[in-house]
Design an enzyme around this catalytic site. Structure first.
Site: not given
Length: 473
Positions: A19, A116, A159-160, A297, A375, A433-434, A440, A442
């Site tokens: 990213q 990630h 991650n996630e 997150d 996050e 962003t994916w 978008k 942040y």
């Protein structure tokens, strides 16, 4: 009432390799699953992103200047192993050594994630985390990084896990874009937890210095009607999907019988299927008590209503508020309660959900030694003022309000006994962003993706004062 955070509480910004780095074809970097997926399906690409690959010195300078003493970054697996295994690419190794050295020079401690969302293309096409063999590749990659980068003191394995599996196999907005493949989702969940556990044990067994943990995306699930047993059941099932299956696997080392029975019911309601977990509890059980921290997150909570119709999910990737829909047969449907605000992407804004989740982690998993909020942030369609020659600050007061409210409940949780040690805002600067591309935003710092110029936001100034004083105001 003004609230404060402990003096040893750390603050920073979060990023991720794909990213932020850009430079997807530079210095021998191998392709990842996202390269082909974006080429075939979208008008945006992973380049230029924030071009962190070339701008990391500037970005770390900004991190230091605006109060950050930590940063979340990830290593791009395919910069080290272009094919996912086999040959090592020295240019990629050198880049990360230089990056970590710059972190040290700027007094910004890196928390480094190994995976990630960016599996190398060849491994992804050969089964990705659906296969046990790919977890062997992940553990070998982790072992290489532990030995090659002893300057890293804080490691995050994956991650996630939830986001990877749900977006790949349920929603279908991550490659390979399958939908409602709950058997694949659970298999991916389990295999990644096994890979994580093996990496943790390897790190500890080899005597590597530093700390290691995992990041889970956790959200709190509430019944839409607290007096309706069916809604309560829907919230419990969604909690199993979002939280319990993963956190139990990570810190209990097994899945309780009632969890497995619920999993079978969900599979039966959604085209059947099964997943293989035989003979692998030994790995996750062996790691459950030796992890140093968990990263949480947190972006949203959900209210669930009973539902037994056809499964249907509409992902809001455009920022057209009110266009999302989540209805899963045998689980429930998401329903927005009155009085709860949402972002343009239909993410519910509910800070109390973060408090509730932190306290649940504290109460249900006493072997979790400490928690970092790895996050938290809010996406807007930010712009630089038209008179940018005289005013180059992004006016994002709503972001300050969002972050402030979440930090206040973190302070409340600490006061109530939770061992939360730090907060990483997503994101340090604007990044790709994916599923939204470049619309978008942040970041504490606005990125002009054409010129790669950085502009501070009002939140960046506010965050600097917070990091210096630890006072939330």
């Amino acid at each position: 009432m003004t609230k404060t955070l402990p003096k040893d509480f750390i603050f920073g910004g979060a990023t991720a390799a794909y990213q932020a780095e850009g430079a997807t074809k530079t210095d021998g970097k191998g392709r990842v699953a996202w390269d082909k997926f974006l080429e075939e399906n979208f008008w945006y690409k992973g380049d230029p992103a924030s071009d962190f690959y070339h701008n990391y010195v500037e970005d770390l300078e900004l991190a230091e200047k605006f109060g950050g003493n930590v940063i979340r970054i990830s290593i791009a697996w395919s910069r080290i192993f272009p094919n996912g295994d086999g040959e090592v690419k020295p240019n990629g190794v050198d880049f990360y050594h230089k990056l970590f050295a710059e972190c040290d020079a700027r007094h910004v401690e890196p928390f480094v994630t190994l995976h990630h969302f960016d599996t190398p293309e060849g491994l992804h096409e050969d089964g990705d985390f659906l296969t046990h063999e790919k977890m062997d590749d992940f553990v070998e990659y982790a072992d290489y990084c532990f030995k090659e980068f002893p300057e890293v003191k804080y490691w995050i394995t994956i991650n996630e896990i939830r986001s990877v599996a749900v977006d790949q196999y349920i929603i279908g907005n991550f490659p390979p874009a399958d939908t409602f493949g709950f058997d694949k989702m659970f298999q991916t969940h389990h295999n990644q937890m096994v890979g994580h556990a093996r990496a943790v044990k390897l790190f500890k067994h080899d005597g590597s210095k530093g700390e290691i943990g995992i990041v889970h995306a956790l959200q709190t699930n509430y019944p839409f009607n607290e007096s309706n047993p069916a809604d309560i059941g829907a919230a419990e099932l969604e909690d199993l999907l979002d939280n319990k299956f993963l956190v139990d696997g990570t810190f209990v080392g097994k899945y309780p019988q009632e969890t497995m029975e619920a999993v079978k019911d969900i599979l039966a309601a959604n085209h059947g299927g099964e997943f293989n977990i035989e003979d692998e509890f030994k790995a996750i059980d062996a790691a459950k008590d030796v992890q140093d921290f968990v990263g949480v997150d947190y972006y949203l909570s959900e209210w669930m209503r009973a539902y037994d119709g056809k499964s249907e999910i509409t992902h809001n990737g455009t920022g057209d508020k009110g266009t999302s829909k989540v209805q899963v047969k045998g689980v429930g449907e998401e329903k927005l309660p009155d009085g709860i605000e949402t972002t343009d992407w239909d993410w519910l804004i509910y800070p109390q959900g973060l408090y509730d989740k932190i306290m649940r982690v504290k109460n249900d998993y006493p072997n979790i030694h400490k928690v970092y909020i790895t996050e938290n942030g809010i996406g807007f369609k930010d712009t630089v003022p038209d008179n940018e020659e005289t005013d180059k600050t992004v006016h994002d007061d709503a972001r300050i309000d969002y972050v402030k409210q979440h930090l206040e409940v973190i302070a409340d949780a600490i006061a109530d006994g939770a061992n939360v040690k730090g907060y990483f805002i997503w994101s340090l600067m604007d990044v790709f962003t994916w599923t939204n591309g470049y619309t978008k935003r942040y970041g504490l710092f606005y990125v002009d993706f054409d010129t790669q110029d950085r502009y501070p936001s009002k939140t960046a100034d506010w965050f600097k004062n917070l990091a210096e004083t630890h006072i939330i105001e």
